[in-house]
Design a protein around this motif. Structure first.
Motif, PDB file in Angstrom:
ATOM      1  N   TYR A  13       0.926  -0.215  -6.699  1.00 52.65           N
ATOM      2  CA  TYR A  13       0.461  -1.330  -5.871  1.00 52.65           C
ATOM      3  C   TYR A  13      -0.878  -0.963  -5.249  1.00 52.65           C
ATOM      4  O   TYR A  13      -1.145   0.206  -4.982  1.00 52.65           O
ATOM      5  CB  TYR A  13       1.475  -1.624  -4.762  1.00 52.65           C
ATOM      6  N   GLU A  14      -1.705  -1.982  -5.015  1.00 54.53           N
ATOM      7  CA  GLU A  14      -2.985  -1.748  -4.348  1.00 54.53           C
ATOM      8  C   GLU A  14      -2.753  -1.729  -2.846  1.00 54.53           C
ATOM      9  O   GLU A  14      -2.238  -2.674  -2.267  1.00 54.53           O
ATOM     10  CB  GLU A  14      -3.990  -2.836  -4.717  1.00 54.53           C
ATOM     11  N   VAL A  15      -3.135  -0.608  -2.235  1.00 55.26           N
ATOM     12  CA  VAL A  15      -2.940  -0.396  -0.806  1.00 55.26           C
ATOM     13  C   VAL A  15      -4.288  -0.030  -0.201  1.00 55.26           C
ATOM     14  O   VAL A  15      -5.070   0.694  -0.814  1.00 55.26           O
ATOM     15  CB  VAL A  15      -1.921   0.748  -0.569  1.00 55.26           C
ATOM     16  N   GLU A  16      -4.547  -0.505   1.013  1.00 57.53           N
ATOM     17  CA  GLU A  16      -5.815  -0.195   1.677  1.00 57.53           C
ATOM     18  C   GLU A  16      -5.660   1.066   2.525  1.00 57.53           C
ATOM     19  O   GLU A  16      -4.866   1.104   3.464  1.00 57.53           O
ATOM     20  CB  GLU A  16      -6.250  -1.355   2.569  1.00 57.53           C
ATOM     21  N   CYS A  17      -6.414   2.104   2.160  1.00 60.11           N
ATOM     22  CA  CYS A  17      -6.426   3.371   2.897  1.00 60.11           C
ATOM     23  C   CYS A  17      -7.850   3.640   3.358  1.00 60.11           C
ATOM     24  O   CYS A  17      -8.741   3.858   2.538  1.00 60.11           O
ATOM     25  CB  CYS A  17      -5.960   4.519   2.007  1.00 60.11           C
ATOM     26  N   ASP A  18      -8.054   3.610   4.665  1.00 59.99           N
ATOM     27  CA  ASP A  18      -9.378   3.859   5.267  1.00 59.99           C
ATOM     28  C   ASP A  18     -10.459   2.964   4.683  1.00 59.99           C
ATOM     29  O   ASP A  18     -11.563   3.406   4.358  1.00 59.99           O
ATOM     30  CB  ASP A  18      -9.776   5.327   5.121  1.00 59.99           C
ATOM     31  N   MET A  21      -9.469   0.324  -1.371  1.00 63.46           N
ATOM     32  CA  MET A  21      -8.271  -0.106  -2.083  1.00 63.46           C
ATOM     33  C   MET A  21      -7.900   0.975  -3.099  1.00 63.46           C
ATOM     34  O   MET A  21      -8.704   1.337  -3.945  1.00 63.46           O
ATOM     35  CB  MET A  21      -8.511  -1.441  -2.786  1.00 63.46           C
ATOM     36  N   VAL A  22      -6.682   1.495  -2.967  1.00 65.12           N
ATOM     37  CA  VAL A  22      -6.203   2.580  -3.814  1.00 65.12           C
ATOM     38  C   VAL A  22      -4.894   2.129  -4.463  1.00 65.12           C
ATOM     39  O   VAL A  22      -4.080   1.472  -3.827  1.00 65.12           O
ATOM     40  CB  VAL A  22      -5.954   3.853  -2.977  1.00 65.12           C
ATOM     41  N   LYS A  23      -4.695   2.467  -5.740  1.00 65.18           N
ATOM     42  CA  LYS A  23      -3.434   2.159  -6.415  1.00 65.18           C
ATOM     43  C   LYS A  23      -2.472   3.326  -6.210  1.00 65.18           C
ATOM     44  O   LYS A  23      -2.781   4.453  -6.592  1.00 65.18           O
ATOM     45  CB  LYS A  23      -3.661   1.916  -7.904  1.00 65.18           C
ATOM     46  N   LEU A  24      -1.321   3.034  -5.587  1.00 72.59           N
ATOM     47  CA  LEU A  24      -0.334   4.064  -5.292  1.00 72.59           C
ATOM     48  C   LEU A  24       1.066   3.576  -5.640  1.00 72.59           C
ATOM     49  O   LEU A  24       1.328   2.377  -5.631  1.00 72.59           O
ATOM     50  CB  LEU A  24      -0.352   4.413  -3.798  1.00 72.59           C
ATOM     51  N   LYS A  25       1.952   4.519  -5.928  1.00 72.76           N
ATOM     52  CA  LYS A  25       3.370   4.216  -6.092  1.00 72.76           C
ATOM     53  C   LYS A  25       4.057   4.481  -4.748  1.00 72.76           C
ATOM     54  O   LYS A  25       3.712   5.448  -4.059  1.00 72.76           O
ATOM     55  CB  LYS A  25       4.003   5.106  -7.160  1.00 72.76           C
ATOM     56  N   ARG A  54       3.249   1.247   5.579  1.00 73.80           N
ATOM     57  CA  ARG A  54       4.248   0.360   4.980  1.00 73.80           C
ATOM     58  C   ARG A  54       3.570  -0.925   4.556  1.00 73.80           C
ATOM     59  O   ARG A  54       2.609  -1.374   5.176  1.00 73.80           O
ATOM     60  CB  ARG A  54       5.338   0.028   5.992  1.00 73.80           C
ATOM     61  N   LYS A  55       4.114  -1.531   3.505  1.00 79.84           N
ATOM     62  CA  LYS A  55       3.578  -2.789   3.006  1.00 79.84           C
ATOM     63  C   LYS A  55       4.686  -3.558   2.302  1.00 79.84           C
ATOM     64  O   LYS A  55       5.527  -2.957   1.625  1.00 79.84           O
ATOM     65  CB  LYS A  55       2.441  -2.517   2.015  1.00 79.84           C
ATOM     66  N   ALA A  56       4.700  -4.884   2.494  1.00 77.36           N
ATOM     67  CA  ALA A  56       5.655  -5.726   1.783  1.00 77.36           C
ATOM     68  C   ALA A  56       5.230  -5.783   0.320  1.00 77.36           C
ATOM     69  O   ALA A  56       4.088  -6.109   0.012  1.00 77.36           O
ATOM     70  CB  ALA A  56       5.692  -7.105   2.397  1.00 77.36           C
ATOM     71  N   ILE A  57       6.171  -5.470  -0.585  1.00 80.50           N
ATOM     72  CA  ILE A  57       5.820  -5.406  -2.002  1.00 80.50           C
ATOM     73  C   ILE A  57       6.628  -6.393  -2.853  1.00 80.50           C
ATOM     74  O   ILE A  57       6.397  -6.483  -4.047  1.00 80.50           O
ATOM     75  CB  ILE A  57       5.968  -3.986  -2.560  1.00 80.50           C
ATOM     76  N   GLY A  58       7.542  -7.114  -2.231  1.00 80.57           N
ATOM     77  CA  GLY A  58       8.332  -8.073  -2.991  1.00 80.57           C
ATOM     78  C   GLY A  58       9.058  -9.052  -2.087  1.00 80.57           C
ATOM     79  O   GLY A  58       9.249  -8.784  -0.905  1.00 80.57           O
ATOM     80  N   LYS A  59       9.468 -10.195  -2.654  1.00 83.24           N
ATOM     81  CA  LYS A  59      10.208 -11.204  -1.914  1.00 83.24           C
ATOM     82  C   LYS A  59      11.578 -11.377  -2.534  1.00 83.24           C
ATOM     83  O   LYS A  59      11.737 -11.260  -3.740  1.00 83.24           O
ATOM     84  CB  LYS A  59       9.483 -12.545  -1.942  1.00 83.24           C
TER      85      LYS A  59
END
Length: 61
Positions: A13-18, A21-25, A54-59
């Motif tokens: 998933y693409e997550v914002e770090c500092d 945008m970084v792709k992380l599992k 933390r990030k919402a990754i699904g509904k």
């Protein structure tokens, strides 16, 4: 209705770090579903700089 959280752990998933945008599992994933409401799957991510977020990754319908 059971949700297979394992399928969310295998994707990136693409997550914002500092500001980048970084792709992380996700390291861990769980379902957050209050009574009487639709739920979401939350993922715990570890950024390369050591931060955890933390990030919402699904509904869940």
């Amino acid at each position: 209705m059971a949700v297979n959280v394992q399928q969310y752990l295998n994707k990136e998933y693409e997550v914002e770090c500092d500001g980048q945008m970084v792709k992380l599992k996700p390291v861990k994933a769980w379902v957050l579903q209050p009574k009487g409401r639709k739920g979401v799957v939350i993922g715990l991510f570890k950024c390369p700089n050591g931060k955890t977020l933390r990030k919402a990754i699904g509904k869940i319908e």
